[in-house]
Design a protein around this motif. Sequence first.
Motif, PDB file in Angstrom:
ATOM      1  N   ILE A   1       0.832  -1.103   0.202  1.00  0.00           N
ATOM      2  CA  ILE A   1      -0.037  -0.022  -0.040  1.00  0.00           C
ATOM      3  C   ILE A   1       0.863   1.320  -0.036  1.00  0.00           C
ATOM      4  O   ILE A   1       0.673   2.329  -0.684  1.00  0.00           O
ATOM      5  N   ASP A   2       2.208   1.416   0.770  1.00  0.00           N
ATOM      6  CA  ASP A   2       2.940   2.627   0.882  1.00  0.00           C
ATOM      7  C   ASP A   2       3.647   2.524  -0.613  1.00  0.00           C
ATOM      8  O   ASP A   2       4.994   2.342  -0.321  1.00  0.00           O
ATOM      9  N   THR A   3       3.139   2.935  -1.366  1.00  0.00           N
ATOM     10  CA  THR A   3       3.972   2.931  -2.605  1.00  0.00           C
ATOM     11  C   THR A   3       5.173   3.875  -2.770  1.00  0.00           C
ATOM     12  O   THR A   3       6.199   3.445  -3.509  1.00  0.00           O
ATOM     13  N   ASN A   4       5.060   4.846  -2.004  1.00  0.00           N
ATOM     14  CA  ASN A   4       6.209   5.739  -1.978  1.00  0.00           C
ATOM     15  C   ASN A   4       7.270   5.515  -0.993  1.00  0.00           C
ATOM     16  O   ASN A   4       8.194   6.039  -0.684  1.00  0.00           O
TER      17      ASN A   4
ATOM     18  N   ILE B   1       1.169   5.599   5.376  1.00  0.00           N
ATOM     19  CA  ILE B   1       0.144   5.411   4.175  1.00  0.00           C
ATOM     20  C   ILE B   1      -0.852   6.500   4.195  1.00  0.00           C
ATOM     21  O   ILE B   1      -1.665   6.683   5.250  1.00  0.00           O
ATOM     22  N   SER B   2      -1.043   7.179   3.328  1.00  0.00           N
ATOM     23  CA  SER B   2      -1.754   8.430   2.875  1.00  0.00           C
ATOM     24  C   SER B   2      -3.184   7.861   2.399  1.00  0.00           C
ATOM     25  O   SER B   2      -3.193   6.757   1.897  1.00  0.00           O
TER      26      SER B   2
ATOM     27  N   GLU C   1      -4.396   9.000  -0.231  1.00  0.00           N
ATOM     28  CA  GLU C   1      -4.346   8.671  -1.636  1.00  0.00           C
ATOM     29  C   GLU C   1      -3.852   7.165  -2.007  1.00  0.00           C
ATOM     30  O   GLU C   1      -4.299   6.526  -2.902  1.00  0.00           O
ATOM     31  N   GLU C   2      -2.880   6.708  -1.121  1.00  0.00           N
ATOM     32  CA  GLU C   2      -2.247   5.316  -1.335  1.00  0.00           C
ATOM     33  C   GLU C   2      -3.423   4.325  -1.082  1.00  0.00           C
ATOM     34  O   GLU C   2      -3.571   3.423  -1.825  1.00  0.00           O
TER      35      GLU C   2
END
Length: 152
Positions: free
Chosen positions: A82-85, A90-91, A93-94
């Motif tokens: 989930i934490d793509t960046n 975890i935002s 947007e994510e």
Amino acid sequence: MSITSPRRFTRLHTGLLAGLVAVSGLAFSINAQARDAGPMPPHGDRARWEKSAAFKAIDTDGDGKLSEAEIRAFAAARTAEIDTNKDGIISPEEIQAFHDRQREKMRQARLVRMDENKDGVISAEEYQRHLADGMLRHNGKRDGQPRKPPPE
């Protein structure tokens, strides 16, 4: 008598909110993985759940039980997905992007299931059979009779 600073109050609530968002994202992702692997068993149908592909994916040692280590490993892997960046946060947007990806996977899997003859096209008959079978499964019976409400 002391007064809590508004800034401290905000940090506390921000942390709690982030924790709740992470937990809800994890719960959704576990449910989504189970749906990706096939229909989720009804609540209380433990035997069916333990035979599901989703359970087997989490049960990495194959002993038929989910240990704390297996659950934590699944949670860590899903969080990393989930934490793509990869910033450790975890935002919203994510989470939304993850939910969108899961919905698309489920939609594609449903289309594959509906295409019974695997010709790449869903005929009206295939669609009607899929729709009727789903409604009958939900109804809990295959005789077309309405399901009786549970006794009170």
